[in-house]
Motif scaffolding. Structure first.
Motif, short mmCIF file in Angstrom:
data_model
loop_
_atom_site.label_atom_id
_atom_site.label_comp_id
_atom_site.label_asym_id
_atom_site.label_seq_id
_atom_site.Cartn_x
_atom_site.Cartn_y
_atom_site.Cartn_z
N ALA A 1 0.65 -1.34 -0.11
CA ALA A 1 -0.01 -0.04 -0.03
C ALA A 1 0.87 1.16 0.15
O ALA A 1 0.47 2.26 -0.53
N ARG A 2 1.97 1.05 0.44
CA ARG A 2 2.80 2.26 0.59
C ARG A 2 3.89 2.56 -0.33
O ARG A 2 4.98 3.06 -0.21
N ASN A 3 3.76 1.41 -1.38
CA ASN A 3 4.75 1.48 -2.43
C ASN A 3 4.89 2.57 -3.18
O ASN A 3 4.13 3.52 -3.37
N PHE A 4 6.33 2.75 -3.52
CA PHE A 4 6.59 3.94 -4.66
C PHE A 4 7.63 3.44 -5.77
O PHE A 4 8.56 2.78 -5.18
N GLY A 5 7.64 4.23 -6.82
CA GLY A 5 8.69 3.69 -7.74
C GLY A 5 8.44 4.71 -8.97
O GLY A 5 7.70 5.42 -9.08
N HIS A 6 8.64 3.74 -10.23
CA HIS A 6 8.50 4.42 -11.57
C HIS A 6 8.51 3.27 -12.34
O HIS A 6 9.51 2.65 -12.64
N PRO A 7 7.43 3.28 -13.36
CA PRO A 7 7.66 2.33 -14.45
C PRO A 7 8.42 3.09 -15.81
O PRO A 7 8.66 4.35 -15.64
N GLY A 8 8.52 2.51 -16.78
CA GLY A 8 9.11 2.94 -18.01
C GLY A 8 8.36 2.22 -19.13
O GLY A 8 8.10 1.14 -19.08
N MET A 9 8.16 3.18 -20.17
CA MET A 9 7.52 2.73 -21.43
C MET A 9 8.08 1.28 -22.06
O MET A 9 9.16 1.21 -22.08
N GLY A 10 7.35 0.42 -22.09
CA GLY A 10 7.55 -0.90 -22.60
C GLY A 10 7.88 -1.97 -21.59
O GLY A 10 8.00 -3.16 -22.09
N GLY A 11 7.65 -1.50 -20.25
CA GLY A 11 7.41 -2.59 -19.51
C GLY A 11 8.87 -2.59 -18.10
O GLY A 11 8.74 -3.52 -17.30
N ALA A 12 9.76 -1.79 -18.16
CA ALA A 12 10.61 -1.71 -17.19
C ALA A 12 10.12 -1.29 -15.91
O ALA A 12 9.12 -0.31 -16.01
N ILE A 13 10.53 -1.32 -14.86
CA ILE A 13 9.96 -0.65 -13.54
C ILE A 13 11.01 -0.76 -12.53
O ILE A 13 11.91 -1.87 -12.23
N ALA A 14 10.97 0.02 -11.50
CA ALA A 14 11.61 -0.22 -10.39
C ALA A 14 10.94 0.35 -9.30
O ALA A 14 10.02 1.41 -9.52
N PHE A 15 10.91 -0.37 -7.85
CA PHE A 15 10.00 0.32 -6.87
C PHE A 15 10.45 -0.19 -5.58
O PHE A 15 11.11 -1.09 -5.49
N ALA A 16 10.31 0.53 -4.51
CA ALA A 16 10.52 0.30 -3.10
C ALA A 16 9.12 -0.35 -2.40
O ALA A 16 7.98 0.44 -2.63
N ASP A 17 9.13 -1.18 -1.67
CA ASP A 17 8.20 -1.68 -0.68
C ASP A 17 8.64 -1.31 0.78
O ASP A 17 9.42 -2.28 1.40
N PRO A 18 8.40 -0.29 1.47
CA PRO A 18 8.98 0.25 2.59
C PRO A 18 8.40 -0.72 3.54
O PRO A 18 9.19 -0.88 4.95
#
Length: 404
Positions: A352-369
Motif C-alpha cells: 500500500a505504501r509502495n513507490f517507484g516508477h515504470p518505463g515505457m514498454g515494461g521496465a520498472i523499479a520500486f520500493a516496498d518500505p
C-alpha cells in the motif's frame, strides 16, 4: 542460501517455445538453450522459474531482474540476449535504456539537494535558475515541478530534432509559458521532466545531473545506473528494440494530434534509442543497479551507513500529491514528488505504501518500505503495452508469493 541460475538447467514444464514476433516469425530458441544466469536465494526460486517461463514464451529478448530485502540482494538474474537476432547473450553487467524509470532518479537528485539544504521545495525554481522566470514562471515552486504540476509538458521553442544541440532545450524550457496555471492540471511531463530536473540540479549544485548523480548516488552505492553514459560505458548497452503498437510510442512518433507528439518534437524522428547521442543523454542501467538505489529508499533513505535521502524528505516525496486522470496519456495516475504511487494504471507491486516508477514498454523499479524490499526489471525489448506488461507483472507476483 543463493542458488546459481545456470543455463544448463531445464526450464519448468509447460515452457514450450512459441513463434517470436521479434525474430521475424521464426520459432524462439528452445527453452534449454536460452541463457539464464545469476544468483537467486533459495527462498525466491519461484522468481527464477517465472523468468525462465517468460523467456521461453518467446516475446522477451533479454532482461535482468533484481530484488533486495533489508538491503541485501536475494535475486540477481539475467537472461536472453542483447540483440534482436539473439546472438549475443546478456551478461552480468549489461545495461539498457530503462525509459521513464530514470525520471525517479532525476527527481532523487533534486530531492537529495533538498535534504542537503541546497534547494527548498517551496522556493521558486527561478531562485536557482534565474532564466526560468520568463513566461510568467517567476513564482513557480520546485514542489510543483517535481509533482508534474508545473504546466510545462512542452518546449515549443526547441525545433524538431534539436534535442542533442547544446543549450537549445534549456533555453526553450526557460522561455516556455505554462500551458495552464501551475498546479491546476494533472499532467505527466513525459518529455520535459528529466531536462527540467537536470537544469535545476545544474544551477543549484554547479554540477551536471550526470556528475551529481555519479558522485552522490551511483558511485557511493556501487549502483549500475547512470544519467547519461560516458564513452567507456557505451559498449555495455544492449540493443534496444522498439515495438510498433506500443501506445506511448505511437503518440510520441506517429499520432500527430497527440499531446505526446507535440511534447517529444525535439527528439529526432528517426531516433531508435540506440544512437551514441541518445545514450549520452538518457538514463541507462540494469536491474541490479536500480534495485540497489531503491533498496536505500525502501529502508528509509539510508543503506550501509550512507544516507541517499533524508527520511523526512523521502516521507514527503512519497505522499500523494495528486490522483486523477493524466492529461498527457488520458490514464489515471497517482503521483508523489517524482515518484509514482500505486494506482489503476500502474500497480507498483503489492504494498500500500509502495513507490517507484515504470518505463515505457515494461521496465520498472520500486520500493516496498513495509517489507524493506526493492524490485527492478530491465528489458531491452519494448512490450506493446500501456502498463508494465505481462513479463514484469509475473515476476512481481512471484516475488510477493515468496515473501508473503
Amino acid at each position: 542460501m543463493s542458488v546459481p541460475a545456470s543455463s544448463s538447467e531445464p526450464l519448468p514444464a509447460g515452457s514450450a517455445p512459441v513463434t517470436s514476433p521479434v525474430a521475424g516469425g521464426r520459432p524462439a530458441a528452445t527453452p534449454s538453450s536460452i541463457p539464464l544466469s545469476g544468483e537467486c536465494d533459495a527462498r525466491f526460486g519461484k522468481v527464477r522459474d517465472v523468468l525462465a517461463r517468460n523467456m521461453a514464451a518467446g516475446d522477451e529478448v533479454g532482461c535482468a531482474v533484481a530484488v533486495t530485502v533489508d538491503g541485501h540482494p536475494v535475486v540477481d538474474l539475467w537472461a536472453g540476449y542483447q540483440d534482436a537476432a539473439r546472438t549475443v547473450p546478456w551478461e552480468a553487467h549489461t545495461i539498457t535504456d530503462m525509459k521513464s524509470v530514470g525520471k525517479s532518479i532525476f527527481a532523487l537528485s533534486v530531492l537529495r539537494l533538498v535534504g542537503q539544504g541546497v534547494i527548498d521545495l517551496d522556493a521558486p525554481v527561478a531562485r536557482y535558475w534565474p532564466d526560468f522566470a520568463q513566461g510568467g514562471k517567476a513564482e513557480l515552486p520546485v514542489r510543483l515541478l517535481l509533482g508534474h504540476l508545473a504546466g510545462l509538458p512542452y518546449a515549443d521553442a526547441a525545433p524538431v530534432g534539436s534535442l542533442y544541440t547544446p543549450g537549445v532545450l534549456s533555453a526553450a524550457l526557460a522561455a516556455q509559458t505554462p500551458e495552464w496555471p501551475p498546479g491546476t492540471q494533472h499532467c505527466y511531463h513525459s518529455f520535459t521532466f528529466p531536462p527540467l530536473c537536470a537544469e535545476l540540479v545544474r544551477h543549484a549544485s554547479g554540477r551536471s545531473a550526470h556528475d551529481y548523480h555519479l558522485d552522490e548516488i551511483a558511485t557511493p552505492l556501487g549502483a549500475e545506473y547512470w544519467l547519461g553514459l560516458d564513452d567507456a560505458q557505451q559498449p555495455l548497452c544492449a540493443h534496444y528494440i522498439e515495438t510498433p503498437g506500443t501506445p506511448s510510442l505511437e503518440g510520441m512518433k506517429r499520432v500527430t494530434t497527440s499531446p505526446l507528439y507535440r511534447a517529444w518534437r525535439p527528439l529526432p524522428r528517426d531516433e531508435d534509442y540506440n544512437s551514441v547521442a541518445w545514450r549520452r543523454y538518457a538514463g541507462h542501467g540494469n536491474a541490479r543497479g536500480m534495485a540497489r538505489i531503491y533498496a536505500a529508499l525502501a529502508m528509509g533513505g539510508t543503506i550501509d551507513g550512507y544516507e541517499v535521502l533524508s527520511a523526512d524528505v523521502l516521507r514527503e516525496a512519497t505522499a500523494a500529491t495528486w490522483q486523477g486522470q493524466d492529461f498527457m496519456t488520458k490514464r489515471p495516475f497517482s503521483m508523489g514528488l517524482g515518484f509514482m504511487l500505486p494506482g489503476p494504471s500502474f500497480a507498483i507491486g503489492q504494498g500500500a505504501r509502495n513507490f517507484g516508477h515504470p518505463g515505457m514498454g515494461g521496465a520498472i523499479a520500486f520500493a516496498d518500505p513495509d517489507r524493506r524490499m526493492s524490485f527492478a526489471y530491465s528489458p531491452n525489448r519494448m512490450s506493446p503495452v500501456s502498463d508494465i506488461g505481462p513479463w514484469a507483472t509475473a515476476l512481481i507476483e512471484a516475488v510477493y508469493a515468496c515473501v508473503d
